[in-house]
Design a protein around this motif. Structure first.
Motif, PDB file in Angstrom:
ATOM      1  N   ILE A  60       0.814  -1.146  -0.110  1.00 30.39           N
ATOM      2  CA  ILE A  60      -0.099   0.025   0.035  1.00 30.39           C
ATOM      3  C   ILE A  60       0.949   1.117  -0.283  1.00 30.39           C
ATOM      4  N   TYR A  61       0.660   2.203  -0.907  1.00 25.52           N
ATOM      5  CA  TYR A  61       1.403   3.479  -1.077  1.00 25.52           C
ATOM      6  C   TYR A  61       0.268   4.626  -0.773  1.00 25.52           C
ATOM      7  N   GLY A  62       0.928   5.543  -0.133  1.00 23.01           N
ATOM      8  CA  GLY A  62       0.351   6.893   0.271  1.00 23.01           C
ATOM      9  C   GLY A  62      -0.329   6.910   1.711  1.00 23.01           C
ATOM     10  N   THR A  63       0.269   6.135   2.446  1.00 26.24           N
ATOM     11  CA  THR A  63      -0.103   6.178   3.880  1.00 26.24           C
ATOM     12  C   THR A  63       0.269   7.414   4.497  1.00 26.24           C
ATOM     13  N   PRO A  64      -0.463   8.231   5.490  1.00 26.10           N
ATOM     14  CA  PRO A  64      -0.033   9.272   6.116  1.00 26.10           C
ATOM     15  C   PRO A  64       1.380   9.194   6.672  1.00 26.10           C
ATOM     16  N   GLY A  65       2.216  10.196   6.580  1.00 27.24           N
ATOM     17  CA  GLY A  65       3.653   9.989   7.340  1.00 27.24           C
ATOM     18  C   GLY A  65       4.572   9.295   6.497  1.00 27.24           C
ATOM     19  N   GLU A  66       4.265   8.545   5.274  1.00 29.13           N
ATOM     20  CA  GLU A  66       5.157   7.905   4.518  1.00 29.13           C
ATOM     21  C   GLU A  66       5.782   8.810   3.492  1.00 29.13           C
ATOM     22  N   SER A  67       6.896   8.654   3.387  1.00 29.21           N
ATOM     23  CA  SER A  67       8.011   9.526   2.553  1.00 29.21           C
ATOM     24  C   SER A  67       8.225   8.617   1.135  1.00 29.21           C
ATOM     25  N   ASP A  68       8.509   9.372   0.094  1.00 26.95           N
ATOM     26  CA  ASP A  68       9.181   8.828  -0.839  1.00 26.95           C
ATOM     27  C   ASP A  68      10.389   7.634  -0.679  1.00 26.95           C
ATOM     28  N   ASP A  69      11.060   8.223   0.105  1.00 29.71           N
ATOM     29  CA  ASP A  69      12.340   7.150   0.504  1.00 29.71           C
ATOM     30  C   ASP A  69      11.740   5.920   1.428  1.00 29.71           C
ATOM     31  N   ASP A  70      10.713   5.984   2.290  1.00 27.56           N
ATOM     32  CA  ASP A  70       9.988   5.003   2.828  1.00 27.56           C
ATOM     33  C   ASP A  70       9.225   3.903   1.778  1.00 27.56           C
ATOM     34  N   TRP A  71       8.754   4.354   0.565  1.00 28.14           N
ATOM     35  CA  TRP A  71       8.117   3.854  -0.263  1.00 28.14           C
ATOM     36  C   TRP A  71       9.115   2.921  -1.286  1.00 28.14           C
ATOM     37  N   ARG A  72      10.230   3.677  -1.380  1.00 32.44           N
ATOM     38  CA  ARG A  72      11.261   2.969  -2.102  1.00 32.44           C
ATOM     39  C   ARG A  72      11.794   1.770  -1.226  1.00 32.44           C
ATOM     40  N   ALA A  73      12.037   2.059   0.145  1.00 34.36           N
ATOM     41  CA  ALA A  73      12.424   0.903   0.705  1.00 34.36           C
ATOM     42  C   ALA A  73      11.484  -0.362   0.748  1.00 34.36           C
ATOM     43  N   SER A  74      10.158   0.081   0.719  1.00 30.93           N
ATOM     44  CA  SER A  74       9.148  -0.982   0.790  1.00 30.93           C
ATOM     45  C   SER A  74       9.404  -1.970  -0.412  1.00 30.93           C
ATOM     46  N   LEU A  75       9.352  -1.169  -1.540  1.00 34.43           N
ATOM     47  CA  LEU A  75       9.532  -1.891  -2.860  1.00 34.43           C
ATOM     48  C   LEU A  75      10.673  -2.702  -2.846  1.00 34.43           C
ATOM     49  N   ASP A  76      11.963  -2.134  -2.386  1.00 34.33           N
ATOM     50  CA  ASP A  76      13.471  -2.801  -2.553  1.00 34.33           C
ATOM     51  C   ASP A  76      13.202  -4.152  -1.816  1.00 34.33           C
ATOM     52  N   ALA A  77      12.545  -3.980  -0.343  1.00 28.66           N
ATOM     53  CA  ALA A  77      12.441  -5.311   0.495  1.00 28.66           C
ATOM     54  C   ALA A  77      11.447  -6.253  -0.393  1.00 28.66           C
ATOM     55  N   ALA A  78      10.515  -5.896  -0.788  1.00 27.57           N
ATOM     56  CA  ALA A  78       9.625  -6.923  -1.760  1.00 27.57           C
ATOM     57  C   ALA A  78      10.090  -7.117  -2.896  1.00 27.57           C
ATOM     58  N   ILE A  79      10.761  -6.525  -3.440  1.00 29.60           N
ATOM     59  CA  ILE A  79      11.548  -7.158  -4.658  1.00 29.60           C
ATOM     60  C   ILE A  79      12.544  -8.202  -4.277  1.00 29.60           C
ATOM     61  N   GLY A  80      13.511  -7.745  -3.250  1.00 25.46           N
ATOM     62  CA  GLY A  80      14.432  -8.597  -2.720  1.00 25.46           C
ATOM     63  C   GLY A  80      14.004  -9.798  -1.978  1.00 25.46           C
ATOM     64  N   ALA A  81      12.750  -9.892  -1.665  1.00 25.45           N
ATOM     65  CA  ALA A  81      12.256 -11.300  -1.074  1.00 25.45           C
ATOM     66  C   ALA A  81      12.161 -12.399  -2.166  1.00 25.45           C
ATOM     67  N   GLY A  82      11.919 -11.732  -3.571  1.00 20.68           N
ATOM     68  CA  GLY A  82      11.905 -12.953  -4.468  1.00 20.68           C
ATOM     69  C   GLY A  82      10.341 -13.485  -4.730  1.00 20.68           C
TER      70      GLY A  82
END
Length: 410
Positions: A197-219
């Motif tokens: 989920i993106y666009g949560t109050p308090g989430e930054s662009d960098d937070d979102w990038r980190a979530s994507l990186d973690a998801a992708i890295g999980a395989g």
């Protein structure tokens, strides 16, 4: 609390369908959605038809118990067999959703799947999915699901950042969804999805990038990324109204979507629906494609919606009322509608435009066709696809998909 059901005409006590619903049925895929309405806690953004133990206490009685829920749902699967009569189609997809299906014992989910198999048969290449909360499964649970016939699993990750999960009232810890992917692979799951989920109050662009990186890295081989929608009546809506957390605007959502497209495409994921990416055609969620392409599915469970041959119906919402109807030998349907040709045309545009191959231009009326030419000139529709007779969204068009479709259905 869960949102209200739509209005509609009554469903017959025996659940019977108009004869027209099964005309040419053999040409359409058939899927099953099995709804499990239980959650350990209610997430602050959720208005799905789900219930915690506290919300059910005193209002559902023994009929609403998780302990006997699988037996109740199996009763509806058997009802479906009676309603669909001698329909010969094997089931192409089964999707167990919620709620948190994995609050039930793995054996219960396997028994529910077994009922579909026993009553209808499964296609040789059937896709069988369950949603799962990362904290409600372990390696043994996943192995039991895989041994029982499940071959796809979808974990609710939402974010890799603790402060974002806290705003969403998610109870899992960062890192657990990624570990679940590894456990699912070890159990033999062919396909694994992570929901973000993106666009949560308090989430930054960098937070979102980190979530994507973690998801992708999980395989995983599939990622779903949805913009947060703040529904009226939810805890998050009340917090925003009180000024405790800020509302995220549409421009931020657009920026986050572009970040998702960039990172996912660079990692080998390809979009096939506005909010969904897969590493291959085999990794796509076939069950959701049934919805988007207007195929047939039976939704079993409280509040579940079904569609067969242009007839749509929905069940009563409360688990107690649902179980009571089935125990009394009646359909749990609360209402239904028979879609007119114009309704079906509009729905095809609404749903198919979200797909990578878009919708046929010949579905459009003159006003819609004129709007399509305008969107083509504005760069929202792909010119090569347009020349081939299809309306297909460009990346910029995906950002404005809701606005585009509103004009195309005119």
């Amino acid at each position: 609390m869960p949102s209200a059901l739509p209005d509609g005409e009554p469903v017959p006590d025996d659940g019977s369908l108009p004869a027209s619903a099964l005309v040419d049925a053999a040409a359409r895929p058939l899927g099953f959605y099995l709804h499990v309405p239980y959650c350990a806690t209610r997430c602050g953004y959720c208005d799905f038809n789900t219930y915690t133990a506290t919300e059910l206490r005193g209002s559902g009685g023994v009929l609403a118990s998780r302990d006997n829920y699988a037996d109740t749902l199996i009763d509806e699967v058997r009802l479906a067999r009676k309603v669909l009569g001698d329909d010969p189609r094997p089931v192409r997809t089964v999707f167990v959703g919620g709620g948190t299906p994995t609050l039930l014992a793995a054996g219960d989910l396997v028994r529910m799947l077994g009922a579909v198999r026993d009553e209808f048969g499964l296609a040789d290449d059937a896709e069988v999915t369950t949603e799962a909360n990362p904290e409600s499964v372990d390696a043994a649970y996943l192995a039991e699901l895989r041994d029982g016939g499940f071959n796809r699993i979808s974990f609710g990750m939402q974010s890799a950042k603790q402060h974002v999960l806290k705003i969403l009232d998610r109870t899992h810890t960062p890192g657990r969804p990624e570990a679940c992917v590894a456990e699912a692979r070890a159990a033999g799951f062919d396909h694994v999805n992570l929901d973000l989920i993106y666009g949560t109050p308090g989430e930054s662009d960098d937070d979102w990038r980190a979530s994507l990186d973690a998801a992708i890295g999980a395989g995983p081989d599939h990622v779903s990324a949805y913009a947060l929608i703040v529904e009226e009546g939810t805890q998050l809506a009340r917090r925003i109204r009180r000024g405790e957390v800020p509302m995220t605007d549409d421009d931020v959502h657009a920026d986050r979507y572009l970040i998702a497209e960039e990172k996912l495409s660079q990692a080998g994921f390809d979009w096939y629906e506005v909010s969904n990416w897969a590493t291959s055609d085999a990794g796509r969620c076939l069950h959701n494609e049934l919805y988007w392409r207007g195929a047939d599915w039976w939704g079993a469970g409280p509040g579940a919606h079904s569609h067969v041959g242009g007839v749509r119906w929905w069940n009563v919402k409360h688990p107690g009322a649902y179980a009571a109807a089935l125990a009394g030998g009646k359909s749990p349907g609360a209402g239904r509608e028979v879609l007119a040709d114009e309704d079906r045309r509009v729905e095809r545009i609404l749903l198919e435009l979200r797909l990578k191959d878009g919708c046929p231009l010949d579905l459009l009326k003159p006003a819609g066709a004129e709007a399509a030419r305008r969107f083509l000139a504005d760069g929202l529709l792909d010119p090569d696809s347009f020349d081939a007779g299809r309306a297909v969204l460009t990346l910029r068009g995906r950002l404005l998909a809701d606005a585009v479709v509103r004009d195309l259905v005119d």
